[in-house]
Scaffold this active site. Structure first.
Site, PDB file in Angstrom:
ATOM      1  N   HIS A 451       7.631  15.995  -9.446  1.00 18.20           N
ATOM      2  CA  HIS A 451       6.483  16.894  -9.372  1.00 18.20           C
ATOM      3  C   HIS A 451       6.019  17.328 -10.750  1.00 18.20           C
ATOM      4  CE1 HIS A 451       6.669  18.067  -4.886  1.00 18.20           C
ATOM      5  NE2 HIS A 451       5.679  17.234  -5.127  1.00 18.20           N
ATOM      6  N   GLU A 688      -0.098  -4.412  -1.941  1.00 16.45           N
ATOM      7  CA  GLU A 688       1.064  -3.791  -2.582  1.00 16.45           C
ATOM      8  C   GLU A 688       2.286  -4.691  -2.503  1.00 16.45           C
ATOM      9  OE1 GLU A 688       1.011   0.809  -1.773  1.00 16.45           O
ATOM     10  OE2 GLU A 688       0.471  -0.259   0.049  1.00 16.45           O
ATOM     11  N   ASP A 712       3.337   0.116  -6.079  1.00 13.03           N
ATOM     12  CA  ASP A 712       4.275  -0.631  -5.245  1.00 13.03           C
ATOM     13  C   ASP A 712       4.280  -2.110  -5.595  1.00 13.03           C
ATOM     14  OD1 ASP A 712       5.804   0.990  -3.451  1.00 13.03           O
ATOM     15  OD2 ASP A 712       3.901   1.665  -2.628  1.00 13.03           O
ATOM     16  N   CYS A 759      -6.287   0.897  -6.890  1.00 19.41           N
ATOM     17  CA  CYS A 759      -6.083   2.338  -6.694  1.00 19.41           C
ATOM     18  C   CYS A 759      -4.698   2.767  -7.163  1.00 19.41           C
ATOM     19  CB  CYS A 759      -6.303   2.728  -5.238  1.00 19.41           C
ATOM     20  SG  CYS A 759      -5.155   1.924  -4.121  1.00 19.41           S
TER      21      CYS A 759
END
Ligand code: PEP
Ligand code: MG
Length: 830
Positions: A451, A688, A712, A759
């Site tokens: 985070h 991905e 990924d 993306c």
């Protein structure tokens, strides 16, 4: 006659299954009982000899006169404390009487550094003794009966003199030597063979099946050991033991170990310290070290009613502070604050604290214990992404303890313009520190998907993480050049280096200002090719931030933000309201909603996932939706209901085959029919997996668009876990293998007339934008804060130059070479 083992500690006796560490819970080391300690002194459980006392003082093993061997392991992961908090009171070889003190430990210090204080008491030679009685599920005083043992009938193996002995040498790369956990793994492996297996260290020899014997070898990192085997399957046994002993056994190999699987980091200049880029950018300034002080708490409570009231009051104060912050902040800060709000009321944490309060603990001690149990559970998953989430738990622990004790919870401010240097940083500390406007962040630990990393990226604050102990040499006030584009920091730079860096920094800032000034213009290359610049969103706050940055739509709404950190899936209406909010914030511009992408590194409590050996290759992405049709259908209905119809497009995560797209398209068409929607709604796929990249032409027949998820795709192409700090420096989407997959995807999809976007994180990397355009991407979806800059980069390119540049990148031998090429391109074109 039964041998009675008395409790070495005062505490709560529990089943071994409750220990959040598979080595103990699965009895790899032997059977026994676990104690949640309430006392701080480990005493001898019988009359006998101290066989081993680990040099870090966290574990002791004893042998009774009858030959029973018992290991007492104080807390979990305590070997890493390197002796901090432990005071051994005896030495190996000492004869002791039942009740004699063996080790004293500082419960607060150990609780702070360990994942749990739970203390397994294990009979390690289970083949020789059976537990006939055990105490669990109640409090035990030190010296009360814990277990009763009887000699087992089974024959005990002895090292015989028959047969040929084969042997092999192996160098130990375990950071803490063969301590209890790896010894148990080794024993488990050895028990799978018939052969006799011994491990020799200098003049010491131990049976590989005996944890105690392996501990008694007293091994350390770098020691050379000899493995000997004899018997029918000796060759296979030797190979298996040598392979295991030569690996890091899941302990994480030390940075300096030759066998560590750390790919070559980018070359560093003299004195430079390398790190993993958590948030790109440049910064220059004096180092400001963050010193964390541990918060001490009383162990004993003043009665359960008083402690319960104190804990509830502290939680409630922290809840309202976090709630206020969630309200006042936007974007990713608000999202992290919401995750913390869920933790403060987490029923497991509350139940864990309550159980301790009932046992007489103080509110603070109980809260800390409950948090550490949860941390141990996350660590036991072995999933690096989940392990990074333990920061949030530590954060909540600290905030509640600070209220309870009156200690300061939050980090002090750093001088504006300084580069914060710390061992690690908690999300709430970052939010506080950010207000004093630091120039950048350098962390010894931390991970690129924590985070803290996400928050830094959202704030545009350059940050390097996982920099290692070398960072400890940096003193307060040392001038630092933080290059979070190349991934290193330069302490005490020469005047010439500092000047060059300052010019780079000033140019970068000027470019960003100019980019922001033209954020709302649409985006074409210098030779007129339209490239759409979209933003990745996780909330309606992000959508507002993206609109302000000139985003022309959203190329990825990570719909998980609605599904994670809660007990139940969101209803169709709740989802619809959230998607409509995002669509409205983007005023009719295209919004690509990715269908729920959970599983793997993102578990959702209410979806039953069986334990998976390899979650990254398991039930995740669209596979979850196809396995839970109710979730899939309610999400698709929620998206289809967004007005105006067609503004929201649907995107499938983790696609590996055409059949998945057909199955979802069928559901979309059926639900459109049920809702009376005639306007077609676009369905796209994320690329991905290598499978999707190489079959992009086939997918393009079924899908309306393709969007490459480079995060990924990189992990699956390079076979490197994107959340594992041990390989973090190698997980670079600029690797030519990944770029070739992107090239392949664009080439194949365009033969079928479909557009390809990107993306994944690569679209937010300034060095990568020209390459992605050159490879054929016509839509880029980046973090909201980068949209304006990405548009400016595209406007400065011609397609012909970008193509030639991309072609050269495909011929590079490594990500580092591609990055060097990108720097040269940037110098030339800007
Ligand atoms: C990706 O994998 O690149 C992607 C955009 O998805 P996520 O990072 O959410 O897995
Ligand atoms: Mg992904």
């Amino acid at each position: 006659m039964a041998l009675i083992i008395t409790s070495p500690l005062r505490g709560w006796a529990a089943q071994l299954d409750s220990v959040p560490d598979p080595v103990f819970a699965q009895r790899m080391m032997g059977d026994g009982v676990a104690i949640q300690p309430l006392g701080d002194t480990v005493c001898a459980p019988f009359d006998g000899e101290v066989v081993t006392l680990h040099e870090s003082g966290h574990a002791v093993s004893l042998r009774s006169a009858e030959g029973a061997e018992v290991l007492i392991h104080i807390g979990l992961d305590t070997v890493a404390l390197k002796g901090r908090g432990f005071t051994p009171l005896v030495a190996a070889g000492t004869m002791v009487a039942r009740g004699d003190p063996l080790i004293r430990f500082d419960m607060d210090a150990v609780a702070l550094g360990a994942t749990s204080l739970i203390t397994p008491v294990i009979v390690t030679n289970a083949e020789a003794f059976t537990i006939t009685r055990r105490t669990t599920g109640r409090a035990v005083g030190a010296h009360e009966e814990l277990m009763a043992l009887a000699p087992a009938k089974a024959e005990v193996r002895r090292w015989s003199d028959d047969g040929t002995v084969i042997e092999e040498r192996v160098k130990l790369i375990l950071p803490h030597g063969l301590h209890a956990r790896p010894a148990a793994r080794l024993g488990e492996c050895a028990r799978g063979f018939e052969a006799e297996i011994h491990i020799l260290h200098g003049d010491k020899r131990g049976d590989a099946r005996s944890t105690v014997a392996l501990l008694a070898l007293g091994t350390r990192l770098g020691d050379e050991l000899v493995v000997q085997a004899r018997g029918s399957d000796a060759e296979a046994a030797l190979a298996a033991i040598v392979a295991l002993l030569g690996s890091d056994m899941g302990e994480g190999a030390p940075a300096a170990a030759p066998a560590a699987v750390v790919p070559a980091a980018p070359a560093l200049g003299a004195g430079q310290i390398g790190g993993v880029i958590a948030s790109p950018g440049l910064a220059m300034g004096p180092a400001a070290r963050l010193r964390q002080t541990a918060i001490a708490v009383e162990r004993e409570g003043k009665g359960s009613d008083a402690e319960r009231t104190a804990l509830n009051a502290a939680r409630s104060e922290v809840r309202s502070r976090i709630g206020a912050r969630a309200e006042s902040e936007g974007g990713s800060i608000a999202a992290v604050m919401r995750a913390h709000l869920a933790l403060i009321d987490d029923p497991e944490l509350i139940a864990g604290a309550e159980a301790r309060i009932v046992m007489g603990s103080s509110a603070g001690f109980a809260w800390r214990g409950a948090i550490h149990d949860q941390i141990a559970t996350l660590k036991a998953t072995g999933n690096a992404h989940l392990i990074e989430r333990t920061d949030d738990l530590v954060d909540i622990e600290r905030q509640v303890l600070a209220v309870l004790t009156g200690a300061p919870a939050e980090a002090a401010a750093v001088p504006a313009g300084a580069i914060l240097v710390a061992d690690d940083l908690l999300p709430s500390q970052l939010v506080t520190i950010a207000a004093s406007k630091p120039a950048g962040i350098c962390l010894v630990r931390g991970g690129p998907t924590s985070h803290v990393a996400i928050l830094c990226a959202g704030m545009g604050l350059p940050a390097l993480v996982a920099m290692g102990d070398a960072l400890d040499t940096i003193g307060d006030g040392t001038t630092l050049l933080l290059d979070a584009e190349a991934g290193h920091v330069t302490p005490n730079p020469s005047l010439a280096d500092a000047d060059t860096f300052a010019v780079r920094l000033a140019r970068r800032e000027a470019r960003r200002r100019a980019a922001r000034a033209s954020a709302d213009d649409d985006c074409h290359t210098a030779d007129g090719v339209r490239i759409e610049l979209f933003a990745n969103l996780g909330s309606v706050e992000d959508a507002r931030a993206a609109a302000a940055q000139g985003a022309e739509g959203s190329g990825l709404v990570r719909s998980e933000f609605l599904f994670l950190d809660r007990d139940q899936a969101p209803s169709e209406d709740e989802q619809h309201a959230a998607y409509q909010g995002i669509a409205d914030a983007l005023s009719g511009k295209p919004v690509i909603v990715r269908l729920l992408d959970v599983g793997g590194d993102k578990p959702a409590a209410y979806i039953p996932f069986d334990a998976e050996e390899n979650p990254a290759l398991g039930l995740r992405g669209i596979r979850v939706g196809l396995a839970h049709r109710d979730l899939l259908e309610s999400q698709i209905r929620a998206i289809l209901r967004v007005q105006p119809v067609g503004q929201c497009r649907i995107m499938l995560p983790m696609v590996a085959s055409v059949a998945e797209v057909r199955a979802v398209r069928e559901v979309v068409d059926r639900l459109r029919g049920e809702l009376g929607i005639e306007t077609p709604v676009e369905v796209g796929v994320m690329v991905e997996t290598p499978a999707a990249a190489i079959t992009a032409d086939l997918l393009a027949i079924e899908a309306d668009f393709l969007s490459i998820g480079t995060n990924d795709l990189t992990q699956y192409v390079l076979a490197m876990d994107r959340g594992n700090p041990a390989v973090a420096s190698g997980v670079d989407a600029m690797h030519p293998a990944v770029l070739r997959m992107i090239a392949e995807t664009c080439a194949r999809a365009t033969t079928k007339g479909r557009w390809v976007g990107v993306c994944g994180g690569l679209a937010s990397d300034p060095a990568a934008v020209p390459i992605l355009v050159g490879l054929g991407a016509t839509e880029l979806s980046s973090v909201p804060g980068f949209v304006a800059e990405a548009k400016a980069i595209v406007r400065g390119l011609t397609l012909a130059d970008a193509r030639a540049h991309a072609e050269r990148a495909l011929q590079c031998g490594s990500a580092a070479e591609v990055r060097a090429l990108a720097r040269a391109f940037e110098e030339k074109t800007r």
